[in-house]
Structure formats: C-alpha cells, structure tokens
Design an enzyme around this catalytic site. Structure first.
Site, short mmCIF file in Angstrom:
data_model
loop_
_atom_site.label_atom_id
_atom_site.label_comp_id
_atom_site.label_asym_id
_atom_site.label_seq_id
_atom_site.Cartn_x
_atom_site.Cartn_y
_atom_site.Cartn_z
N CYS A 91 36.32 2.24 20.30
CA CYS A 91 36.44 1.07 20.07
C CYS A 91 35.32 0.38 18.96
O CYS A 91 33.92 0.66 19.01
CB CYS A 91 36.30 0.38 21.55
SG CYS A 91 35.34 -1.05 21.62
N GLU A 92 35.72 -0.64 18.21
CA GLU A 92 34.73 -0.74 17.19
C GLU A 92 33.93 -2.16 17.78
O GLU A 92 32.79 -2.33 17.04
CB GLU A 92 35.63 -1.20 15.94
CG GLU A 92 36.07 -2.50 15.97
CD GLU A 92 36.97 -2.92 14.54
OE1 GLU A 92 37.06 -1.99 13.86
OE2 GLU A 92 37.30 -3.97 14.66
N HIS A 93 34.23 -2.60 18.79
CA HIS A 93 33.38 -3.66 19.49
C HIS A 93 32.17 -3.01 20.17
O HIS A 93 31.18 -3.75 20.31
CB HIS A 93 34.10 -4.49 20.37
CG HIS A 93 35.37 -5.26 19.61
ND1 HIS A 93 36.44 -5.30 20.31
CD2 HIS A 93 35.32 -5.70 18.41
CE1 HIS A 93 37.47 -5.83 19.31
NE2 HIS A 93 36.72 -6.24 18.42
N HIS A 94 32.25 -1.89 20.67
CA HIS A 94 31.41 -1.46 21.56
C HIS A 94 30.84 -0.09 21.12
O HIS A 94 29.89 0.81 21.94
CB HIS A 94 31.76 -1.26 23.11
CG HIS A 94 31.97 -2.61 23.62
ND1 HIS A 94 33.64 -3.38 23.54
CD2 HIS A 94 31.49 -3.78 24.07
CE1 HIS A 94 33.47 -4.41 23.98
NE2 HIS A 94 32.25 -4.92 24.28
N GLN A 132 42.70 -0.96 19.27
CA GLN A 132 43.99 -0.27 19.55
C GLN A 132 45.35 -1.01 18.88
O GLN A 132 46.30 -0.14 18.46
CB GLN A 132 44.19 -0.13 21.16
CG GLN A 132 45.49 0.61 21.58
CD GLN A 132 45.94 0.62 22.97
OE1 GLN A 132 44.48 0.68 23.65
NE2 GLN A 132 47.08 0.53 23.38
N HIS A 160 40.24 1.76 28.06
CA HIS A 160 39.23 1.52 27.35
C HIS A 160 37.99 1.64 28.22
O HIS A 160 37.55 0.80 29.18
CB HIS A 160 39.30 -0.13 26.73
CG HIS A 160 40.33 0.06 25.61
ND1 HIS A 160 40.27 -0.28 24.51
CD2 HIS A 160 41.67 0.42 25.88
CE1 HIS A 160 41.09 -0.34 23.81
NE2 HIS A 160 42.40 0.10 24.52
N CYS A 162 34.86 0.74 27.44
CA CYS A 162 33.97 -0.28 27.34
C CYS A 162 34.32 -1.43 28.67
O CYS A 162 33.59 -2.07 28.97
CB CYS A 162 34.01 -1.04 26.16
SG CYS A 162 35.75 -1.45 25.30
#
Ligand code: ZN
Length: 207
Positions: A91-94, A132, A160, A162
């Site tokens: 995941c590119e956020h976390h 995703q 996920h 995260c």
C-alpha cells in the site's frame, strides 16, 4: 487505451537505489530509538534493501517481453477466466502489504494470451507501491492493450494490513475492487456470467 507501455506505466531508469535504502533504514531504526549496531539489526538495512528490490520489481518488467511470443491466433470467442491468482502488494499510503486474490477474465477477439502470463501480469502491477483500485484498473487496461479482446473483467479481493494491524478501521481491512472494460462494461449478461463464475454472482451489491 491501446498502448501497452502506457498501460504498464514503465518507469524506465527508475532502478532501486539499494545504498540509499540501506542508509534510510538505518536512519529509521535510529529514529525508532533502536541501537542499529546490535546483533539482530546489524544486517537489517541490507536485508530490507534487498527485499524492496524484490517487492518493487514490477516497475522494471518490460511489458513487450512479458507478452512476447505468448499471443496466439485462436478462433475462440468464449470467456477465458483465471481465478484465484494470489498477489502480494504494498500500500502506497503506509508501505504495508495488502494481499489477496485476483480474478481475471476476457473474451478474445482473434487472439488469446498464454495462461501462465495472466498471473505474471497481476504480479507486474502488484510489485509496486499501489492502491488496490488503481492496480485493478491497470491489470484490465494492460490486458486490453495487449490482447485487444472484446472485453476484460478484473475483480481483486485484498486484505490490507495497514487497516488490520492498526485496529482503528478493521471493518475496512477487506476490500473488493473491480474493473470492467468493453463487453464486460457494456453487457450486463457478460458481467454477470463472469461474477457467477468467480462465485460472486449472488453478491452484485459489492459492485
Ligand atoms: Zn495503507
């Protein structure tokens, strides 16, 4: 979209910079308050750099080589489905994993792609920093550009970490996304056939 480079968003020349990752991981460990010299952590920066090289390898796969010699002229125009393709992404956020399975279908219009290539296409897009929804769309667009079928359908189910590990939004940890192109978008019967064949026919509300 009918250009496989564009569909694959090849980041040419963006190789992974292992020494920079190693020094960044060392800084991260220090910032955690850790002793970077202690035995268990000594080789961690190097291991993490090697790991990211592998987990993010999808940026450096040549899409032509990927489909090269795997396209065959076939007079077959029924739906082709590959179900339950395992994937592992970040995941590119976390920068935490999201993992799960992808279901891919298309209706050929003169050409089919070797079956073993479909999981590799999923892998190409999973091994990047992702969300995703975008990964699902990219898989569909790549197959559309490479095979020129009547239509493509992709459903991805992901867990996920995260969301799971932080415990704040566990209900959102499991996500289902879909991308439908061509006949899968235009024709409800085609879409329903696909969803039924992957065992999702009874829960169309998810889409
Ligand atoms: Zn996340």
């Amino acid at each position: 979209m009918h250009n496989i480079e564009a569909a694959a968003e090849l980041l040419d020349g963006v190789g992974i910079a292992r020494p920079e990752i190693e020094s960044a991981v060392r800084k991260l460990l220090e910032a955690f308050g850790e002793d970077v010299g202690r035995q268990g952590l000594e080789k961690t920066p190097e291991r993490v750099a090697r790991m990211y090289d592998e987990l993010l390898a999808g940026y450096r796969v040549n899409p032509h080589e990927m489909v090269n010699e795997a396209l065959f002229d076939v007079a077959y125009d029924e739906m082709v489905i590959v179900r339950d393709i395992e994937f592992y992404s970040l995941c590119e956020h976390h920068l935490l994993p999201f993992i799960g399975s992808a279901h891919v279908a298309y209706t050929p219009s003169g050409q089919v792609i070797g079956l073993s290539k479909i999981p590799r296409i999923v892998d190409l897009f999973a091994r990047r920093l992702q969300v995703q929804e975008r990964m699902t769309r990219q898989i569909a667009e790549f197959i559309e550009a490479a095979v020129h079928p009547y239509g493509v359908g992709v459903v991805v189910e992901g867990l996920h970490l995260c969301a799971m590990m932080r415990g704040v939004k566990k209900a959102n940890a499991r996500m289902v996304t879909s991308a439908m192109c061509g006949s899968f978008q235009e024709n409800a019967a085609t879409r329903q056939e696909f969803l039924a064949l992957i065992g999702r026919g009874s829960s169309p509300s998810l889409f």
